[in-house]
Design a protein around this motif. Structure first.
Motif, short mmCIF file in Angstrom:
data_model
loop_
_atom_site.label_atom_id
_atom_site.label_comp_id
_atom_site.label_asym_id
_atom_site.label_seq_id
_atom_site.Cartn_x
_atom_site.Cartn_y
_atom_site.Cartn_z
N ILE A 54 0.85 -1.20 0.00
CA ILE A 54 0.00 0.00 0.00
C ILE A 54 0.88 1.25 0.00
O ILE A 54 0.63 2.20 -0.73
N CYS A 55 1.93 1.24 0.81
CA CYS A 55 2.84 2.39 0.85
C CYS A 55 3.53 2.59 -0.50
O CYS A 55 3.66 3.72 -0.97
N MET A 56 3.96 1.50 -1.13
CA MET A 56 4.62 1.63 -2.43
C MET A 56 3.63 2.13 -3.49
O MET A 56 3.97 2.98 -4.31
N ARG A 57 2.41 1.63 -3.46
CA ARG A 57 1.38 2.11 -4.39
C ARG A 57 1.15 3.60 -4.19
O ARG A 57 1.06 4.37 -5.15
N ASN A 58 1.06 4.02 -2.94
CA ASN A 58 0.83 5.44 -2.64
C ASN A 58 1.99 6.30 -3.14
O ASN A 58 1.77 7.42 -3.62
N ALA A 59 3.22 5.79 -3.05
CA ALA A 59 4.39 6.55 -3.50
C ALA A 59 4.33 6.80 -5.01
O ALA A 59 4.53 7.93 -5.47
N ARG A 62 -6.21 -0.28 -14.13
CA ARG A 62 -5.46 -1.47 -14.53
C ARG A 62 -4.01 -1.39 -14.03
O ARG A 62 -3.48 -2.36 -13.50
N PHE A 63 -3.39 -0.24 -14.18
CA PHE A 63 -2.00 -0.04 -13.77
C PHE A 63 -1.79 -0.34 -12.29
O PHE A 63 -0.84 -1.01 -11.90
N PHE A 64 -2.70 0.15 -11.45
CA PHE A 64 -2.55 -0.05 -10.01
C PHE A 64 -3.10 -1.40 -9.55
O PHE A 64 -2.47 -2.08 -8.75
N ASN A 65 -4.26 -1.80 -10.04
CA ASN A 65 -4.85 -3.06 -9.59
C ASN A 65 -4.05 -4.28 -10.02
O ASN A 65 -4.03 -5.29 -9.32
N SER A 66 -3.37 -4.22 -11.17
CA SER A 66 -2.56 -5.34 -11.65
C SER A 66 -1.19 -5.39 -10.98
O SER A 66 -0.49 -6.39 -11.09
N GLY A 67 -0.80 -4.31 -10.33
CA GLY A 67 0.51 -4.25 -9.70
C GLY A 67 1.63 -3.81 -10.63
O GLY A 67 2.81 -3.87 -10.27
N GLU A 68 1.28 -3.33 -11.83
CA GLU A 68 2.30 -2.88 -12.79
C GLU A 68 3.18 -1.78 -12.20
O GLU A 68 4.35 -1.66 -12.57
N TYR A 69 2.63 -0.98 -11.31
CA TYR A 69 3.38 0.12 -10.71
C TYR A 69 4.62 -0.39 -9.98
O TYR A 69 5.61 0.34 -9.82
N ARG A 70 4.61 -1.64 -9.52
CA ARG A 70 5.72 -2.19 -8.72
C ARG A 70 7.05 -2.23 -9.47
O ARG A 70 8.10 -2.24 -8.84
N GLN A 71 7.01 -2.26 -10.79
CA GLN A 71 8.27 -2.33 -11.54
C GLN A 71 9.04 -1.01 -11.51
O GLN A 71 10.18 -0.95 -11.95
#
Length: 157
Positions: free
Chosen positions: A52-57, A94-103
């Motif tokens: 959650i913290c990484m997504r928020n960043a 899609r970008f956030f729900n799929s976790g693509e942001y993590r890369q």
């Protein structure tokens, strides 16, 4: 900033309640990366996970930006997508729900939290996490996907 996001028929209410701050005396990271602390807020500490913290960043760099550090070490980072989430809602869902942001994000210190990074307030918890985001590659992705204009297209008008 709180934002409710729903994906498809299932309603996922996701609270984007956070703040981004530069941290004093953090060494410069790899070229293209921006190092800062994300503070996530919520009523239950166990819901404020590292994910959650990484997504928020990443969300913060896309839509809020990061204010300059007045010690002169780090500059202002304007939001990559100042028109906001709703302008490309399906894409960002899609970008956030799929976790693509993590890369585009990494935890510093392997995600270890310092003393004072978990704070119990009167009504909510505040959890801080030091992260680094590959701002250069995130910007390239947004340009490639047509979410923002690249510098070349601005000057070729």
């Amino acid at each position: 900033m709180a934002l409710s996001v729903s994906a498809g028929k299932k309603k996922d209410f996701v609270d984007y309640s956070y703040e981004l701050t530069y941290v004093k005396d953090v060494p410069a990271s790899t070229v293209g990366f921006t190092v800062f602390k994300v503070w996530s807020y919520g009523k239950k500490k166990e819901l404020l996970t590292k994910d959650i913290c990484m997504r928020n960043a990443v969300h913060g760099l896309l839509f809020k930006g990061l204010a300059a550090n007045y010690s002169g070490k780090q500059g202002n980072v304007p939001p990559l997508c100042p028109e906001g989430y709703q302008a490309h809602k399906e894409y960002f869902d899609r970008f956030f729900n799929s976790g693509e942001y993590r890369q585009y994000i990494q935890l510093t210190s392997r995600g270890a939290q310092s003393a004072g990074d978990v704070i119990k307030g009167k009504k909510e918890w505040q959890v801080g996490l030091l992260v680094q985001v590959n701002l250069k590659e995130l910007r390239k992705r947004m340009e490639k996907d047509g979410i923002i204009e690249g510098a070349r297209s601005i000057f070729s008008r």
